[in-house]
Design an enzyme around this catalytic site. Structure first.
Site, PDB file in Angstrom:
ATOM      1  CD  GLU A 114      79.108  86.970  -3.988  1.00  0.00           C
ATOM      2  OE1 GLU A 114      78.999  87.127  -5.215  1.00  0.00           O
ATOM      3  OE2 GLU A 114      79.424  87.883  -3.212  1.00  0.00           O
ATOM      4  CG  HIS A 227      75.649  87.742 -12.150  1.00  0.00           C
ATOM      5  ND1 HIS A 227      74.591  87.039 -11.614  1.00  0.00           N
ATOM      6  CD2 HIS A 227      76.444  88.077 -11.102  1.00  0.00           C
ATOM      7  CE1 HIS A 227      74.752  86.961 -10.295  1.00  0.00           C
ATOM      8  NE2 HIS A 227      75.863  87.583  -9.963  1.00  0.00           N
ATOM      9  NE  ARG A 270      79.545  85.874 -10.796  1.00  0.00           N
ATOM     10  CZ  ARG A 270      79.928  86.994 -10.203  1.00  0.00           C
ATOM     11  NH1 ARG A 270      80.570  87.905 -10.890  1.00  0.00           N
ATOM     12  NH2 ARG A 270      79.661  87.206  -8.949  1.00  0.00           N
ATOM     13  CG  HIS A 322      78.150  90.759 -13.569  1.00  0.00           C
ATOM     14  ND1 HIS A 322      77.369  91.694 -12.919  1.00  0.00           N
ATOM     15  CD2 HIS A 322      79.040  90.293 -12.631  1.00  0.00           C
ATOM     16  CE1 HIS A 322      77.745  91.787 -11.646  1.00  0.00           C
ATOM     17  NE2 HIS A 322      78.756  90.963 -11.458  1.00  0.00           N
ATOM     18  NE  ARG A 357      84.453  90.429 -11.421  1.00  0.00           N
ATOM     19  CZ  ARG A 357      83.440  90.500 -10.550  1.00  0.00           C
ATOM     20  NH1 ARG A 357      83.650  90.221  -9.271  1.00  0.00           N
ATOM     21  NH2 ARG A 357      82.231  90.804 -10.956  1.00  0.00           N
TER      22      ARG A 357
HETATM   23  C1  SIN Z   1      76.890  89.394  -6.932  1.00  0.00           C
HETATM   24  O1  SIN Z   1      76.597  89.951  -5.869  1.00  0.00           O
HETATM   25  O2  SIN Z   1      76.375  88.359  -7.328  1.00  0.00           O
HETATM   26  C2  SIN Z   1      77.936  90.013  -7.804  1.00  0.00           C
HETATM   27  C3  SIN Z   1      79.217  90.057  -7.104  1.00  0.00           C
HETATM   28  C4  SIN Z   1      80.347  90.190  -8.094  1.00  0.00           C
HETATM   29  O3  SIN Z   1      80.129  90.341  -9.280  1.00  0.00           O
HETATM   30  O4  SIN Z   1      81.483  90.101  -7.648  1.00  0.00           O
END
Ligand code: SIN
Length: 477
Positions: A114, A227, A270, A322, A357
């Site tokens: 990610e 997010h 993010r 988020h 985060r």
């Molecule tokens: C996501 O799956 O994009 C969120 C994961 C997260 O917030 O750690």
């Protein structure tokens, strides 16, 4: 109104991963009550898609630590990040011992990636339904000393001679007093304060208000994460960042790659991606044409798109609230400054996330710090004591009006004028001793929003710079 009574050694408020981890690690000779404001499974942990970041296959946890620090723009507490990342491998092994099965690819784990992770290190289960799989298995493992109560709204903690010794609550409409030797707040974040959120609606900052009322310190409340990719439909839902880790890119209506300017492209941290998307006019899509085995790896998303008639190859997205990095100040064992009161999970500010985060570090935090809280708990002894409560004396219509104002300022670029207006509108509300569940619920929500607004405005006065934590694009050396 009659007062029902419950008693346990330890009261845990919340039923997500932080709460369940703590409960699983409390010695079995102590009685535990776990309370949910709604239903047991209505938690953000159950909704988690991406997974659990863990440096399982890396020689050391140094690279995971570096990515965590980088994503937060070096605002995380390095000693706490050390604690978090050092236990990555152990966390996966321990969860497996409780029966959790992570997705595999042939002989090895099928690891995801990610935003701001330099490598694939994210463990998932059931494709993009990690939370549901993990939580179902761990809840099955809860031992007999743990009793679960649903539909319990805790509206005040009971404090006796400076120590927390229980809570006052409503179970549905019935008033209950829960006497406890220690209380753990695991109430989650603040996402439910606004409509544009990836969170369950019941997560509205209760823990912050409960802690604040009994004198615990709150820190960094202004640190709120948006997010980048919620499904841009009437009902917002998360579209996992793991999709970008698997090759999806963010494009505009003309098919142009929106994050092309960034070294990490669509996998930039993010906060940066969310900011870029917010500043653009016009629709944004996730182009998934490069993602292989899309239906197998993201079954939930595929089903949702199918149900809503959305083209899975080009998914409309927009940012939404988020995660809350700020929260109740705790030491490295989850102790607040108030005797008998502990905090864990999103409601706590352990310092591991700093101002932004790193993806998939939150479930890891719940496990690592949930165990530490269970280890640290010391029980208070106190006579049977209850506390009197107050609530704002307002109609539901007035509450709805005030609530709708929150969405005007709790945005990625906080609107300070709207925020001041909200504070003004809520500062002289009258109070009543005739509390009902509805009035208590309304009061907690408005107080949580007031705490956030006061904190953001206070911080704005003292440290303007921190409002937007990342003013320039950071690149890897
Ligand atoms: C996501 O799956 O994009 C969120 C994961 C997260 O917030 O750690």
């Amino acid at each position: 109104m009659s007062l029902h009574k419950e008693k346990a050694d330890i009261l845990i408020i919340g039923t997500g991963l932080a709460a369940v981890t703590t409960a699983l690690h409390i010695p079995s000779d102590l009685s535990v009550i776990l309370v949910s404001k709604s239903e047991l499974t209505e938690t953000n942990s159950d909704l988690a898609q991406g997974g659990i970041a863990s440096s399982y296959l890396e020689e050391t946890s140094e690279a995971h630590k570096a990515d965590t620090m980088f994503a937060s723009n070096m605002t995380s507490c390095i000693e706490r990040v050390d604690i978090l990342t050092a236990e990555g491998r152990q966390t996966i092994e321990e969860m497996e011992r409780f029966g959790v099965r992570f997705d595999r690819d042939g002989d090895g784990y099928d690891l995801g990636r990610e935003g701001a992770h330099q490598t694939h290190r994210i463990f998932h289960a059931g494709g993009d339904e990690t939370g549901r799989h993990v939580m179902r298995q761990l809840r099955r493992s809860l031992p007999d000393n743990v009793k679960v109560l649903e539909h319990v709204l805790v509206h005040d903690l009971v404090v006796w001679q400076g120590r927390v010794v229980g809570a006052m609550a409503f179970q549905r409409e019935e008033r209950i007093h829960i006497e406890a030797g220690a209380v753990v707040l695991a109430t989650g974040g603040i996402g439910g304060l606004v409509d544009w959120t990836s969170n369950v609606r019941t997560v509205t900052g209760d823990g912050l208000v409960l802690a604040n009322r009994c004198g615990a310190e709150l820190t960094h409340l202004q640190r709120i994460q948006f997010h980048p990719t919620l499904l841009a439909t009437e009902e917002p839902r998360l579209v996992t960042e793991a999709l970008r880790g698997a090759g999806a890119t963010l494009i505009d209506a003309d098919g142009r790659h929106v994050m092309a300017h960034h070294l990490l492209g669509s996998l930039a941290p993010r906060d940066e991606v969310a900011r870029v998307l917010t500043e653009r006019n016009g629709p944004i899509y996730l182009d998934t044409t490069n993602v292989t085995r899309l239906h197998d790896r993201f079954p939930k998303l595929a089903l949702t798109c199918d149900e809503l008639g959305i083209d899975l190859r080009q998914i409309p997205v927009r940012p939404g609230l988020h995660f809350h990095m700020g929260g109740i100040e705790v030491d490295d064992m989850g102790r607040t400054g108030v005797d008998g009161l502990y905090a864990v999970g999103e409601v706590a500010d352990t310092g591991v996330h700093g101002a932004n985060r790193l993806a998939s570090n939150s479930l890891l935090e719940c496990w690592v710090f949930g165990k530490r809280v269970a280890q640290a708990i010391q029980l208070n002894d106190a006579p049977f004591t209850t506390s009197e409560s107050l609530a704002y004396d307002i109609s539901f219509e007035m509450f709805q009006e005030l609530r709708s104002q929150i969405g005007n300022w709790l945005t990625i670029s906080p609107n300070l004028e709207e925020m001041k207006c909200f504070l003004q509108n809520t500062q002289s509300l009258t109070l009543t001793k005739h509390v009902t569940r509805q009035l208590s619920e309304q009061t907690l929500l408005l107080d949580a929003a007031r705490l956030l607004a006061q904190s953001i405005l206070g911080m704005e006065r003292h440290d303007e710079h921190d409002l937007s934590t990342r003013t320039t694009t950071t690149v890897f050396e």
